[in-house]
Enzyme design. Sequence first.
Site, PDB file in Angstrom:
ATOM      1  N   GLY A   7      -9.025   5.740   1.134  1.00 35.74           N
ATOM      2  CA  GLY A   7      -9.714   6.569   2.137  1.00 35.74           C
ATOM      3  C   GLY A   7     -11.191   6.252   2.238  1.00 35.74           C
ATOM      4  N   GLY A  58      -8.003   8.459   6.950  1.00 34.69           N
ATOM      5  CA  GLY A  58      -8.179   8.741   8.374  1.00 34.69           C
ATOM      6  C   GLY A  58      -9.628   8.829   8.810  1.00 34.69           C
ATOM      7  CG  ASP A  94      -1.968   0.992   1.290  1.00 34.45           C
ATOM      8  OD1 ASP A  94      -2.406   1.417   0.211  1.00 34.45           O
ATOM      9  OD2 ASP A  94      -2.405   1.353   2.411  1.00 34.45           O
ATOM     10  CG  ASP A 150      -5.273   1.272   7.914  1.00 31.39           C
ATOM     11  OD1 ASP A 150      -5.496   0.559   8.903  1.00 31.39           O
ATOM     12  OD2 ASP A 150      -4.178   1.823   7.733  1.00 31.39           O
ATOM     13  CG  ASN A 174      -7.269   0.958  -0.520  1.00 37.22           C
ATOM     14  OD1 ASN A 174      -7.600   0.059  -1.276  1.00 37.22           O
ATOM     15  ND2 ASN A 174      -6.089   1.542  -0.591  1.00 37.22           N
TER      16      ASN A 174
HETATM   17  P1  13P Z   1      -8.977   4.833   5.457  1.00 34.52           P
HETATM   18  O1  13P Z   1      -8.136   5.722   6.287  1.00 34.52           O
HETATM   19  O2  13P Z   1     -10.261   5.488   5.058  1.00 34.52           O
HETATM   20  O3  13P Z   1      -9.233   3.513   6.102  1.00 34.52           O
HETATM   21  O4  13P Z   1      -8.198   4.554   4.077  1.00 34.52           O
HETATM   22  C1  13P Z   1      -7.232   3.538   4.002  1.00 34.52           C
HETATM   23  C2  13P Z   1      -6.428   3.580   2.758  1.00 34.52           C
HETATM   24  O5  13P Z   1      -6.724   4.254   1.794  1.00 34.52           O
HETATM   25  C3  13P Z   1      -5.219   2.740   2.725  1.00 34.52           C
HETATM   26  O6  13P Z   1      -4.468   2.932   1.578  1.00 34.52           O
HETATM   27  O1  G3H Z   2      -3.350   5.006   3.454  1.00 33.99           O
HETATM   28  C1  G3H Z   2      -2.679   4.782   4.443  1.00 33.99           C
HETATM   29  C2  G3H Z   2      -2.978   3.622   5.304  1.00 33.99           C
HETATM   30  O2  G3H Z   2      -4.054   3.937   6.146  1.00 33.99           O
HETATM   31  C3  G3H Z   2      -1.770   3.148   6.025  1.00 33.99           C
HETATM   32  O3  G3H Z   2      -1.490   3.880   7.162  1.00 33.99           O
HETATM   33  O4  G3H Z   2       0.956   4.334   6.929  1.00 33.99           O
HETATM   34  O5  G3H Z   2      -0.188   4.520   9.142  1.00 33.99           O
HETATM   35  O6  G3H Z   2       0.201   2.288   8.115  1.00 33.99           O
HETATM   36  P1  G3H Z   2      -0.034   3.748   7.870  1.00 33.99           P
HETATM   37 ZN    ZN Z   3      -4.592   4.961   0.843  1.00 33.96          ZN
END
Ligand code: 13P
Ligand code: G3H
Ligand code: ZN
Length: 326
Positions: free
Chosen positions: A221, A189, A93, A265, A263
Site C-alpha cells: 500500500g 488503493g 502478490d 500498484d 509495493n
Molecule cells: P498500492 O495500492 O498503494 O499501490 O499498493 C499496492 C500493493 O500493496 C500491492 O500488493
Molecule cells: O494489493 C493489491 C494489488 O494492488 C493488486 O490489486 O488484486 O486488483 O490486481 P488487484
Molecule cells: Zn498489497
Amino acid sequence: MIVTTNDLFRQAYGKYAVGAYNINNLEQTVGLFRGDLGKSKSNDDPTDPAKSAPFIIQISRGARSYTDKRFLESMIRTAGEVFPDAIFAVHLDHGTEEACYDCIESGFYSSVMIDASHEPLPKNIEITKRVVARAHAKGIVVEAELGQLGGVEEDVVGSVCLTRPDEAVEFVDKSGCDSLAVAIGTSHGAYKFSGKQGLHFDVLDSIQKALPKRFPLVMHGSSSVPKEWVDRINNAGGKLGSASGVDEAQYLPAAKLGVCKINIDTDGRLVWCAIHREFFRDKPEGFDLRGPGQVFMPAYADYIIHKNQKLGSAGQLEGVRKGLGK
Ligand code: 13P
Ligand code: G3H
Ligand code: ZN
C-alpha cells in the site's frame, strides 16, 4: 535475469528499497522494463546506468485471471529477452495457499507471497509454514504478512491493525518466511489517509529491533497517489475525490529501518488512466488503441525512473550485478 527477491534484499538492506510493481498488460510490462533500465522512449535506447535499477515484477491473483496467467508469464519471459540487462524477481502478490502452490509448481516465479494475515496468528503461522516448505524445496522464497492494512481510512489505527513486534518475532521464527510484510499505517488503493496520518516509524523501528538482524521487511500500500496525476485524471473527466498516498520522502527512511520491498500498484493505474482519458479527450475522432499505448509506455517508464530515484534503487543495477557475481 530472474533472481529471487531475497537475492535483491541482501544487497539493498538498510540502504534502499527495491520497487515491486504490479503488471496486468503488455504496455505496463514494456514501460516497467524500459524505466528500470533508464530507457525512457524506446526499447532500443541505450541503458542508462545512473537510472538503472533492480526491480520486482509482481502479479496479483486478479492479474492472473484477467486473461490467462500464461499470457503474463510469456510477456515477462519475452521482456527478459528483449531487455537482457534487466535483473528482476517474479513475485506472486497476495497469494492464497492454492495460488502459491500453482506458482511454485509453474517453475517460473522466483518468489511468492502467502497472505494469511486475516487469520489468527497460529493459523497464519501454520499456513505460511506449509507454503515455505513447498517453496524452499524448489529454491523459491516466501513473503508473508502479519497485521492488517487498511484501517487508516476508517480512522481505526491501533494495535489491533498494526503489526505487533512481539508477534512478528514469533511469526518469523515459527513460520520460516523469508521476508515479512508489516502493517505500519499504509493501506491499498488511492484513498490512504484522510487527515494527517502517515507511517508509524516508531512501530517499524521496534519491529526491526525485535527481529533477527537484517531480516527483510516489506511495505504494501505504498503508492504516493501524486496530486499531479489525480488532477490530470479529474481534468480529463475523472472523479477521484480526495485521493492521497504515502509521502515519497518517507520511502528512504523506511528503507533505513529494514524495508527492502515497497509495493506500488495504484500509481501505475493512475498514470494509465490519465494518459488514456487525456488521449481520447484531445482526439475525439481517434479509436486506434495503439495511440494511447504509445504515449503511455514512455510516460510509465519515466514514472518508474522517478519512483526508483525516490526508493534509492536507481543507479544500483550494476552494483547488484557485481554482488550476484554475474
Ligand atoms: P498500492 O495500492 O498503494 O499501490 O499498493 C499496492 C500493493 O500493496 C500491492 O500488493
Ligand atoms: O494489493 C493489491 C494489488 O494492488 C493488486 O490489486 O488484486 O486488483 O490486481 P488487484
Ligand atoms: Zn498489497
